[in-house]
Design a protein around this motif. Structure first.
Motif, short mmCIF file in Angstrom:
data_model
loop_
_atom_site.label_atom_id
_atom_site.label_comp_id
_atom_site.label_asym_id
_atom_site.label_seq_id
_atom_site.Cartn_x
_atom_site.Cartn_y
_atom_site.Cartn_z
N TYR A 178 0.86 -1.19 0.00
CA TYR A 178 0.00 0.00 0.00
C TYR A 178 0.88 1.22 0.00
O TYR A 178 2.02 1.16 0.43
CB TYR A 178 -0.84 0.09 1.28
N SER A 189 -9.12 -10.11 2.30
CA SER A 189 -9.63 -9.25 1.22
C SER A 189 -9.16 -9.74 -0.14
O SER A 189 -9.91 -9.71 -1.12
CB SER A 189 -9.16 -7.81 1.40
N LEU A 234 -11.85 -8.86 -2.97
CA LEU A 234 -12.23 -7.48 -2.67
C LEU A 234 -11.08 -6.54 -3.01
O LEU A 234 -11.26 -5.34 -3.11
CB LEU A 234 -12.58 -7.34 -1.19
N ASP A 235 -9.91 -7.10 -3.17
CA ASP A 235 -8.71 -6.31 -3.48
C ASP A 235 -7.82 -7.19 -4.36
O ASP A 235 -8.05 -8.40 -4.47
CB ASP A 235 -8.01 -5.95 -2.16
N ARG A 290 -13.62 -5.64 -12.25
CA ARG A 290 -14.63 -5.32 -11.25
C ARG A 290 -15.89 -6.19 -11.38
O ARG A 290 -16.36 -6.77 -10.39
CB ARG A 290 -15.01 -3.84 -11.41
N LYS A 291 -16.40 -6.30 -12.60
CA LYS A 291 -17.64 -7.06 -12.81
C LYS A 291 -17.41 -8.54 -12.59
O LYS A 291 -18.21 -9.22 -11.95
CB LYS A 291 -18.17 -6.83 -14.23
N ALA A 312 -17.09 -9.31 -8.96
CA ALA A 312 -18.39 -9.34 -8.26
C ALA A 312 -19.10 -10.65 -8.56
O ALA A 312 -19.68 -11.28 -7.67
CB ALA A 312 -19.24 -8.16 -8.71
N ARG A 313 -19.06 -11.07 -9.83
CA ARG A 313 -19.73 -12.33 -10.21
C ARG A 313 -19.07 -13.50 -9.49
O ARG A 313 -19.75 -14.38 -8.96
CB ARG A 313 -19.62 -12.52 -11.73
N ARG A 339 -17.42 -13.49 -6.66
CA ARG A 339 -17.77 -13.46 -5.22
C ARG A 339 -19.18 -14.01 -5.02
O ARG A 339 -19.43 -14.80 -4.12
CB ARG A 339 -17.71 -12.02 -4.68
N PHE A 371 -19.49 -14.10 2.79
CA PHE A 371 -18.74 -13.24 3.72
C PHE A 371 -19.47 -13.11 5.06
O PHE A 371 -20.70 -12.97 5.09
CB PHE A 371 -18.58 -11.82 3.15
N PHE A 408 -18.92 -10.65 8.43
CA PHE A 408 -18.11 -9.51 8.85
C PHE A 408 -18.11 -9.34 10.37
O PHE A 408 -19.06 -9.76 11.06
CB PHE A 408 -18.65 -8.22 8.22
N ASP A 452 -18.64 -6.65 12.01
CA ASP A 452 -19.77 -5.82 12.45
C ASP A 452 -21.09 -6.30 11.86
O ASP A 452 -22.04 -5.53 11.74
CB ASP A 452 -19.53 -4.36 12.06
N ASN A 476 -22.73 -6.39 9.40
CA ASN A 476 -23.05 -5.75 8.10
C ASN A 476 -24.34 -6.26 7.46
O ASN A 476 -24.38 -6.54 6.26
CB ASN A 476 -21.88 -5.91 7.12
#
Lengths: 234, 412
Positions: A13, A51, A56-57, A76-77, A80-81, A83, A89, A91, A93, A95
């Motif tokens: 990072y 992640s 997600l990353d 990106r698409k 998402a597919r 995942r 997932f 989390f 918290d 979510n």
């Protein structure tokens, strides 16, 4: 054949102008049906690793294959597919989506992500509600539930698409110990019934023992792996 | 899609106060525009119908070049008998034409033997004229509107100035196109109310009397006024008639006729255009209100729900679906505002009708404002608001759909 394989996996990072090496060339594999934990102190790279596994990353270097797919190459698409099809997932918290009831939260992935006919959807959701012991609470909204109940719903939501893999980032961090053990027991039970691979991260020493495989991370490096009953560190 | 709208509706309830505020703002904007449009349309329609049905007609046609000299009422620009017949044939052939009236316009002098003054006259065939300008008979304040030979309908102001009454004898004097001055004795058949606009202060005599006064042989015509079956089809009718009249050429290939809509003939057309401009400005204000309001609410919504966006993205929701979710939310706010605004607008419009608000135009008073619910206007405004609501939520929705799940999940 492994469900997850990381080869020289790196993630850097930039924090301002400073380069932060979150993962420094990890090599590991996980098998289908594993109940594994990534453990280590805060900042050791657990969440970053989850992640990456969860698409997600993207890794900065190395190769990460999840369910036979090099997830670093997904856009990106496609991510998402992927995942939606392969990963659930849970989390820290919870979510949950606040405007949806318990039933609707679990239904969400089957409505929006992987649509199923209503009959089949209902059967699957009711079975999961029964499994997580939330049938009576199905019409409640998340703000009407306790932390443990919310996490049960989150587990059910993660499993409703019948993913090959469930990733849980510090799933018990916001729960008392009794509830935390209950959630882990629930995850183990679901693993036994569905054969889904469960991976969770934690820094809570008391629940680490619940994992069957433990990967220890420190400063972005894998410092040890063990199986239940093993005393060997690699 | 239904589920997305269901979620959108619930999310708008989640921030109830904020949603209520923006819905109220949109509703107020819609009410303002709808009521304003209904009132101005009522005003415009009333005045236009007064102008066209009292004197002008919906369309007028003249000999080419007449209109530029209209103030002089030139007798050398009249249509010949043959040209009139050709024009009448064209008008009769057009199914959109309800009626037409041939007129001779002339300027002259009127004398009651004690004093003399200028007068502008329209010579008409009452039967045709009353069909073409159906409000004309109602303008006759005194006497009989059934104009007879040797009778003149004297304009109200002129009658007052000269103290003329029905039955009085007057002499009309006019110069014909050869320059000779002729006079003829008339009886005041009635007093005609003054109307705003061109021709509103004209007196009326019969065509035959005008021909005699002007010693016009063969007969000629200054203008032909046309009344359409459907005023809403004015442009279509004008185009069709203009095309037909343009084919009528002189020997040197120049057009014989010119045709104009009432808008070219009456200064009220500029007022009507100004009203339309004001309406456009009001619409632009509404668009601005909706755009800024919706954008503000949706930007806040995305900002506050970043983590939730991260969650649904992590679960596998496609960026386009996230985009649709937030745009649906903007649409729901717009829709609520439109529904509330339209319902209240209908109530307000009917309320205004019950109040019997009156206004004057020119010398005439007592016009009652009768705004009405125009489904087309309501549909257009509703569609504009909904489109702007969707457009206003596009940028925040786009931002939401582009959020990196890993970063969004870290948001507090």
């Amino acid at each position: 054949m492994s469900i997850i394989s990381g080869k020289d996996l790196k993630k850097y990072y930039l924090a301002g102008e400073t380069k932060v090496e979150a993962l420094k060339g990890l090599n590991f594999t996980l098998d289908p049906g594993d109940f594994a934990a990534f453990v280590g102190p805060s900042g050791s790279g657990k969440t970053t690793l989850l992640s990456l596994i969860g698409c997600l990353d993207k890794p900065t270097g190395g190769v990460l294959e999840v369910c036979g797919t090099d997830v670093g190459k997904l856009d990106r698409k496609a991510g998402a597919r992927f995942r939606g099809e392969h990963i659930g997932f849970v989390f820290q918290d919870f979510n949950l989506i606040p405007v949806l009831t318990v039933y609707e939260n679990i239904e969400y992935p089957l409505m929006i992500v992987n649509p199923l006919p209503e009959n089949e959807r209902r059967k699957r959701i009711m079975a999961l509600l029964e499994e997580v012991g939330m049938t009576d609470q199905q019409h409640k909204y998340p703000d009407q539930l306790s932390g443990g109940q919310k996490q049960r719903v989150a587990v059910a939501r993660a499993l409703v698409t019948r993913p090959k893999l469930v990733l849980a980032d510090e799933p018990t961090a916001n729960l008392d110990h009794k509830t935390a053990y209950m959630i882990l027991e629930l995850m183990k039970k679901m693993r036994a019934e569905t054969g889904t691979t469960f991976i969770f991260s934690t820094h809570d020493q008391k629940i680490i023992g619940e994992a069957e495989r433990i990967f220890t991370l420190e400063d972005g490096e894998l410092t040890g792996t063990s199986r239940t009953g093993d005393n060997n560190n690699a | 899609m239904l589920k997305i709208f269901k979620m959108a509706v619930r999310n708008t309830h989640r921030y109830a106060r904020r949603s209520l505020l923006i819905v109220s703002l949109i509703a107020v904007g819609v009410i303002f525009v709808q009521v304003y449009m209904a009132a101005t349309n009522s005003y415009k329609t009333l005045i236009i119908s007064q102008i066209t049905d009292s004197m002008l007609g919906h369309l007028q046609m003249h000999k080419k070049g007449y209109l530029v000299s209209v103030e002089n009422v030139p007798l050398n620009m009249n249509l010949t008998t043959e040209q009139t017949a050709r024009a009448e044939a064209i008008l009769k052939a057009n199914p959109m034409v309800e009626s037409y009236s041939t007129r001779i316009k002339l300027g002259g002098m009127i004398s009651n033997f004690a004093e003399t003054t200028n007068i502008r006259l329209a010579a008409i065939d009452p039967k045709k004229e009353f069909k073409t300008a159906p409000l004309l008979p109602s303008r006759v304040l005194e006497g009989n509107n059934n104009l007879k030979a040797d009778e003149v309908l004297v304009p109200e102001l002129l009658a007052k100035g000269m103290k003329l009454k029905t039955g009085d004898t007057v002499v009309l004097v006019a110069t014909n196109k050869d320059g000779s001055v002729n006079g003829k004795q008339f009886t005041v058949g009635g007093i005609i109310e003054t109307a705003p606009g061109p021709g509103g202060r004209d007196g009326y005599i019969l065509l035959a009397d005008a021909m005699e006064l002007l010693r016009m042989d063969p007969p000629e015509i200054s203008e032909i006024a046309v009344h359409l079956k459907d005023f809403g089809k004015l442009d279509t009718a004008f185009n069709a008639l203009a095309k037909a009249f343009m084919q009528e050429k002189t020997k040197d290939g120049k057009p014989v006729f010119e045709i104009h809509t009432w808008e070219k003939l009456s200064p009220f057309a500029s007022i009507a255009k100004m009203i339309d401009m004001m309406t456009l400005l009001v619409k632009i204000m509404l668009v601005a209100i909706v755009l800024i309001g919706i954008m503000n609410v949706m930007i806040m919504s995305v900002y506050e729900r970043t983590r939730e966006i991260g969650t649904i993205a992590a679960i596998g929701t496609q960026p386009n679906t996230i985009l649709a979710m937030f745009m649906a939310e903007g649409l729901c706010l717009g829709l609520a505002g439109v529904i509330a605004g339209n319902i209240i607008s209908v109530v307000v419009i009917y309320g205004v009708r019950l109040l019997h608000i009156t206004f004057s135009f020119g010398m005439r008073e007592g016009f009652i404002l009768t705004p009405s619910v125009n489904p087309l206007d309501f549909s257009i405004i509703s569609a504009i608001v909904l489109a702007v609501a969707v457009f206003g939520s596009l940028q925040p929705a786009w931002k939401a759909s582009r959020l990196e799940p890993v970063k969004a999940l870290k948001s507090i």
